[in-house]
Enzyme design. Structure first.
Site, PDB file in Angstrom:
ATOM      1  N   ASN A 208       0.854  -1.191   0.000  1.00  0.00           N
ATOM      2  CA  ASN A 208       0.000   0.000   0.000  1.00  0.00           C
ATOM      3  C   ASN A 208       0.891   1.243   0.000  1.00  0.00           C
ATOM      4  O   ASN A 208       2.109   1.146   0.025  1.00  0.00           O
ATOM      5  CB  ASN A 208      -0.964  -0.026   1.186  1.00  0.00           C
ATOM      6  CG  ASN A 208      -0.224  -0.072   2.496  1.00  0.00           C
ATOM      7  OD1 ASN A 208       0.511   0.848   2.831  1.00  0.00           O
ATOM      8  ND2 ASN A 208      -0.389  -1.167   3.248  1.00  0.00           N
ATOM      9  N   ALA A 272       1.276   1.523  11.654  1.00  0.00           N
ATOM     10  CA  ALA A 272       1.528   0.825  10.382  1.00  0.00           C
ATOM     11  C   ALA A 272       0.228   0.616   9.607  1.00  0.00           C
ATOM     12  O   ALA A 272      -0.835   0.470  10.193  1.00  0.00           O
ATOM     13  CB  ALA A 272       2.182  -0.533  10.666  1.00  0.00           C
ATOM     14  N   LYS A 286       8.546 -18.446  -8.999  1.00  0.00           N
ATOM     15  CA  LYS A 286       7.874 -17.351  -9.702  1.00  0.00           C
ATOM     16  C   LYS A 286       6.740 -17.917 -10.566  1.00  0.00           C
ATOM     17  O   LYS A 286       6.936 -18.913 -11.271  1.00  0.00           O
ATOM     18  CB  LYS A 286       8.896 -16.625 -10.578  1.00  0.00           C
ATOM     19  CG  LYS A 286       8.320 -15.410 -11.247  1.00  0.00           C
ATOM     20  CD  LYS A 286       9.333 -14.720 -12.147  1.00  0.00           C
ATOM     21  CE  LYS A 286       8.580 -13.745 -13.047  1.00  0.00           C
ATOM     22  NZ  LYS A 286       9.385 -13.289 -14.160  1.00  0.00           N
ATOM     23  N   LYS A 338     -14.383   1.360  14.595  1.00  0.00           N
ATOM     24  CA  LYS A 338     -13.096   0.647  14.665  1.00  0.00           C
ATOM     25  C   LYS A 338     -12.569   0.624  16.096  1.00  0.00           C
ATOM     26  O   LYS A 338     -12.037  -0.385  16.559  1.00  0.00           O
ATOM     27  CB  LYS A 338     -12.098   1.321  13.725  1.00  0.00           C
ATOM     28  CG  LYS A 338     -10.869   0.508  13.483  1.00  0.00           C
ATOM     29  CD  LYS A 338     -10.084   1.015  12.299  1.00  0.00           C
ATOM     30  CE  LYS A 338     -10.717   0.598  10.974  1.00  0.00           C
ATOM     31  NZ  LYS A 338      -9.982   1.082   9.819  1.00  0.00           N
TER      32      LYS A 338
HETATM   33  O1  C5P Z   1      -6.261  -1.512   8.589  1.00  0.00           O
HETATM   34  P1  C5P Z   1      -7.119  -0.893   9.654  1.00  0.00           P
HETATM   35  O2  C5P Z   1      -7.819   0.349   9.178  1.00  0.00           O
HETATM   36  O3  C5P Z   1      -7.993  -1.856  10.361  1.00  0.00           O
HETATM   37  O4  C5P Z   1      -6.054  -0.358  10.734  1.00  0.00           O
HETATM   38  C1  C5P Z   1      -6.469   0.268  11.906  1.00  0.00           C
HETATM   39  C2  C5P Z   1      -5.423   0.119  12.967  1.00  0.00           C
HETATM   40  O5  C5P Z   1      -5.163  -1.250  13.212  1.00  0.00           O
HETATM   41  C3  C5P Z   1      -4.071   0.729  12.671  1.00  0.00           C
HETATM   42  O6  C5P Z   1      -3.588   1.239  13.883  1.00  0.00           O
HETATM   43  C4  C5P Z   1      -3.236  -0.448  12.212  1.00  0.00           C
HETATM   44  O7  C5P Z   1      -1.862  -0.260  12.480  1.00  0.00           O
HETATM   45  C5  C5P Z   1      -3.808  -1.569  13.036  1.00  0.00           C
HETATM   46  N1  C5P Z   1      -3.756  -2.883  12.374  1.00  0.00           N
HETATM   47  C6  C5P Z   1      -2.995  -3.868  12.927  1.00  0.00           C
HETATM   48  N2  C5P Z   1      -2.976  -5.112  12.344  1.00  0.00           N
HETATM   49  C7  C5P Z   1      -3.702  -5.383  11.244  1.00  0.00           C
HETATM   50  C8  C5P Z   1      -4.495  -4.366  10.682  1.00  0.00           C
HETATM   51  C9  C5P Z   1      -4.492  -3.128  11.268  1.00  0.00           C
HETATM   52  O8  C5P Z   1      -2.310  -3.642  13.916  1.00  0.00           O
HETATM   53  N3  C5P Z   1      -3.675  -6.571  10.709  1.00  0.00           N
END
Ligand code: C5P
Length: 398
Positions: A208, A272, A286, A338
């Site tokens: 991303n 992250a 591959k 969230k």
């Molecule tokens: O991707 P998402 O919007 O759900 O991310 C929200 C929060 O959750 C962020 O702080 C991200 O770093 C964390 N996160 C995580 N592990 C994941 C997905 C997101 O720690 N697999």
């Protein structure tokens, strides 16, 4: 900083006005400040304003009998606990790296045995010039400490690295250099940052647009305040923050392991942009292009690091678990949902429909159990400083 004495050398750059604020911070903290103004520096700030803030005469000229009578330049070079060069122009850095001494500032820098901290400030092309890089490497090898520069818009209309670090960042770096205990001394904080790369095969991956800038700024802001920081980062092209323990990972699964191996911590901050899915059964070979045949992939869900740390039993759970919500639509509604779903303490919602992802500015709404606060659009460094201040308060109030 009572009892600490600082000599600040103000070089000739537009950022010189920020050095006035820096002097104010030192004075407020109880330090004694003497200022040396280079000839170019005096084109940007006046001796009168500098002197009014330091409460001392300003030193400008090596060959001025009055200046020399106030305090000889050799004495001046030894009188401080720390010498700060802010702004450190490309010219000053070049002179320092080569040991030139043709004015008061450079003579003082060559004659001193005091630790030196520089805050570089210049046009981005000058900062990226191979000569400046060479000088910077020499200065670092000589034990000169640096803070900044930051990335952003420049007075000359260009964009990039070269803006002088903000006064509070230089102030915190100076405190660290002086060994003044930081407000987060003894605290251990884990920060995740950057994207994750999920392999499709050994040469391809899903990723991303996260640059890792916000997480890096947070890690550095915390380290500057004395925290011990583990900075767990996916693949990024920005420089690693200073003063932190860097742990490099590629995939979400590796990030999950790295976070768990770093616990227990006082605070965890998940900045992250972790990939939600990985390609199930990504192989060691591959995938070959087959005529008329498109590959199909099935996905497996990645571990949700934030949710799993939030769900730890109270004894193992960090005191503060902080997440980010990067959203493009219905930002607040999604972020509130969230926060509930992931059960973290604070959630920093940001709208990434513009150029936030990869950019240098950010607009945050902080959602916590005690309410919501919306911060104005500001640089990612300012977001980091503001968050660090809030964390300090939260850890010190019972
Ligand atoms: O991707 P998402 O919007 O759900 O991310 C929200 C929060 O959750 C962020 O702080 C991200 O770093 C964390 N996160 C995580 N592990 C994941 C997905 C997101 O720690 N697999």
């Amino acid at each position: 900083m009572n009892g600490n004495s600082i000599t600040i050398i103000i070089g000739g750059g537009i950022a010189a006005y920020k050095s006035l604020e820096l002097i104010r911070l030192f004075k407020k903290a109880g330090a004694r400040v003497r200022a040396v103004l280079t000839r170019a520096g005096a084109e940007f700030v006046t001796p009168l304003s500098v002197s009014a803030l330091t409460g001392e005469p300003v030193f400008e000229d090596l060959f001025n009998l009055d200046d020399e009578a106030k305090m000889g330049h050799i004495q001046l070079s030894r009188a401080a606990d720390l010498i700060i060069v802010a702004p450190a122009t490309a010219d000053l850095m070049a002179k320092m790296a080569n040991g030139l001494a043709n004015d008061l500032a450079t003579t003082l820098l060559l004659a001193t045995d005091t630790p030196v901290l520089i805050a570089p400030a210049m046009n981005v092309r000058m900062w990226e010039h191979i000569a400046t890089k060479r000088n910077l490497a020499t200065l670092r090898a000589d034990g000169i400490m640096t803070v900044g520069p930051d990335e952003g818009d420049m007075a000359c209309g260009e964009f990039g690295f070269g803006r002088m670090a903000e006064p509070d960042a230089i102030f915190e770096a100076a405190k660290a250099a002086l060994g003044v205990p930081g407000p987060l001394d003894g605290k251990y904080i884990v920060v995740t940052s950057g994207p994750t790369h999920e392999p499709i095969d050994p040469v391809r991956y899903i990723a991303n647009r996260s640059s890792g800038r916000q997480g890096a700024a947070i890690a550095e802001a915390l380290a500057r305040r004395g925290a011990q920081v583990s900075y767990i980062t996916g693949p990024v092209s920005i420089p690693a923050p200073k003063g932190v323990d860097v742990i490099k990972v590629e995939t979400a699964a590796q990030m999950f392991d790295a976070v768990n191996n770093s616990l227990p911590a006082d605070v965890t901050i998940f900045a992250a942009a972790v990939a939600d899915w990985r390609v199930d059964g990504a192989g060691a070979s591959k995938i070959k292009k087959q005529k008329g045949e498109l590959p199909t992939f099935t996905f497996a869900e990645n571990p949700d690091i934030l949710a799993s740390i939030s769900a730890l039993p109270k004894k193992q759970r960090p005191k503060l678990v902080i997440g980010f919500a990067a959203e493009t639509d219905h930002v607040l509604e999604n972020a509130r949902a969230k926060k509930k779903r992931k059960n973290c303490d604070w959630l920093l919602a940001n709208d990434v429909s513009g150029d936030v992802m990869g950019g240098t500015n950010n607009q945050i709404t902080l959602i916590s159990d005690s309410g919501e606060e919306s911060w104005p659009m500001m640089s990612k460094n300012d977001v980091a400083n503001r968050l660090a201040e809030k964390i300090m308060k939260a850890l010190t109030t019972p």
